[in-house]
Design an enzyme around this catalytic site. Structure first.
Site, PDB file in Angstrom:
ATOM      1  N   HIS A  12     -23.243  15.632  45.154  1.00 43.57           N
ATOM      2  CA  HIS A  12     -23.387  15.631  43.836  1.00 43.57           C
ATOM      3  C   HIS A  12     -24.941  15.225  43.663  1.00 43.57           C
ATOM      4  O   HIS A  12     -25.404  14.502  44.405  1.00 43.57           O
ATOM      5  CB  HIS A  12     -22.511  14.815  43.136  1.00 43.57           C
ATOM      6  CG  HIS A  12     -22.610  13.568  43.225  1.00 43.57           C
ATOM      7  ND1 HIS A  12     -23.454  12.839  42.876  1.00 43.57           N
ATOM      8  CD2 HIS A  12     -21.787  12.736  43.968  1.00 43.57           C
ATOM      9  CE1 HIS A  12     -23.053  11.221  43.172  1.00 43.57           C
ATOM     10  NE2 HIS A  12     -21.963  11.661  43.923  1.00 43.57           N
ATOM     11  N   GLU A  85     -14.590  11.227  46.379  1.00 44.91           N
ATOM     12  CA  GLU A  85     -15.317  10.142  47.263  1.00 44.91           C
ATOM     13  C   GLU A  85     -14.142   9.419  47.601  1.00 44.91           C
ATOM     14  O   GLU A  85     -13.000   9.300  46.918  1.00 44.91           O
ATOM     15  CB  GLU A  85     -16.201   9.380  46.330  1.00 44.91           C
ATOM     16  CG  GLU A  85     -17.001   8.093  47.015  1.00 44.91           C
ATOM     17  CD  GLU A  85     -17.791   8.724  48.229  1.00 44.91           C
ATOM     18  OE1 GLU A  85     -17.204   8.859  49.372  1.00 44.91           O
ATOM     19  OE2 GLU A  85     -18.868   8.899  48.221  1.00 44.91           O
TER      20      GLU A  85
END
Length: 235
Positions: A12, A85
């Protein structure tokens, strides 16, 4: 018959917490202005590529990064929790100095970088790796033979890198993983997602004139190796 699947893996774009070097984990942090610009450039970079699917972590920073590319490609974004994550438990939202002050024993154990260790209430590298390999296997099974854009997180790419290189899950991160960089891999067999071929890694040419990114280097927390003092200094 084995059908290979090509994945374009993207970390990201930048967030304020990246800039502050905070542990983000599962906290739903948005992109900052720089992150949105990185995402915009990524979308232009990928426009016209033969991509059939766009898949993203369900966290906001990943979805916001995927949106410009999905718009350029005229494809919907499929989200999944499996690409989140690593979960850092009590460390999420904190900087290294804050973790050291609030959870000194947990921090000491974390700096051992052992695959079975985790922050309290968090996820070990071993469990994290298993989750990511399962997610990649599902993608390859569902979209076999296609080119798939996958927008996810730095830790996820670290698991992919280590697996492809045959490296241990223990030890600090060694691969370069820029925000919004382009990483290409091939999965030759959906039933064996750990068989990963890296085709391209950490290509950030579309970001080259932007300010330097914050550097996430786990090794910076390690104490330097002590030098051996001369014998005359002993005692």
């Amino acid at each position: 018959m084995q059908i290979s699947t090509n994945l374009i893996l993207i970390r990201h774009g930048e967030t304020d917490w990246n800039r502050e070097l905070r542990f983000q984990g599962h906290v739903d942090v948005p992109l900052n202005d720089m992150g949105h610009e990185q995402a915009r450039r990524l979308g232009l970079r990928l426009a016209g590529e033969p991509i059939q699917q766009v898949i993203s972590s369900d966290l906001m920073r990943a979805q916001q990064t995927a949106t410009p590319a999905a718009q350029q490609l005229k494809l919907p974004i499929v989200t999944t929790v499996g690409l989140r994550e690593q979960h850092f438990g009590v460390a999420e939202g904190l900087r290294a100095d804050e973790i050291r002050a609030l959870h000194p024993r947990a921090w000491e154990q974390w700096l051992e970088f052992r695959e079975e260790n985790s922050m309290p209430e968090g996820e070990s590298a071993l469990a994290f790796h298993a989750r990511i390999m399962e997610a990649l296997g599902r993608i390859a099974t569902t979209y076999g033979g296609q080119n798939v854009l996958v927008v996810t997180h730095g830790g996820v790419l670290d698991m992919v890198w280590r697996t492809a290189r045959g490296m241990s899950l223990s030890g600090p991160r060694q691969s370069e993983i820029p925000n919004a960089g382009v990483n290409r891999i091939r999965l030759a067999d959906a039933s064996q997602p750990t068989r990963i071929e890296i085709l391209e890694w950490a290509d950030a040419g579309h970001l080259k004139d932007l300010p330097p990114q914050p550097t996430y280097d786990q090794r910076r927390h390690l104490a330097p190796t002590p030098t051996v003092k001369p014998a005359t200094d002993a005692g």
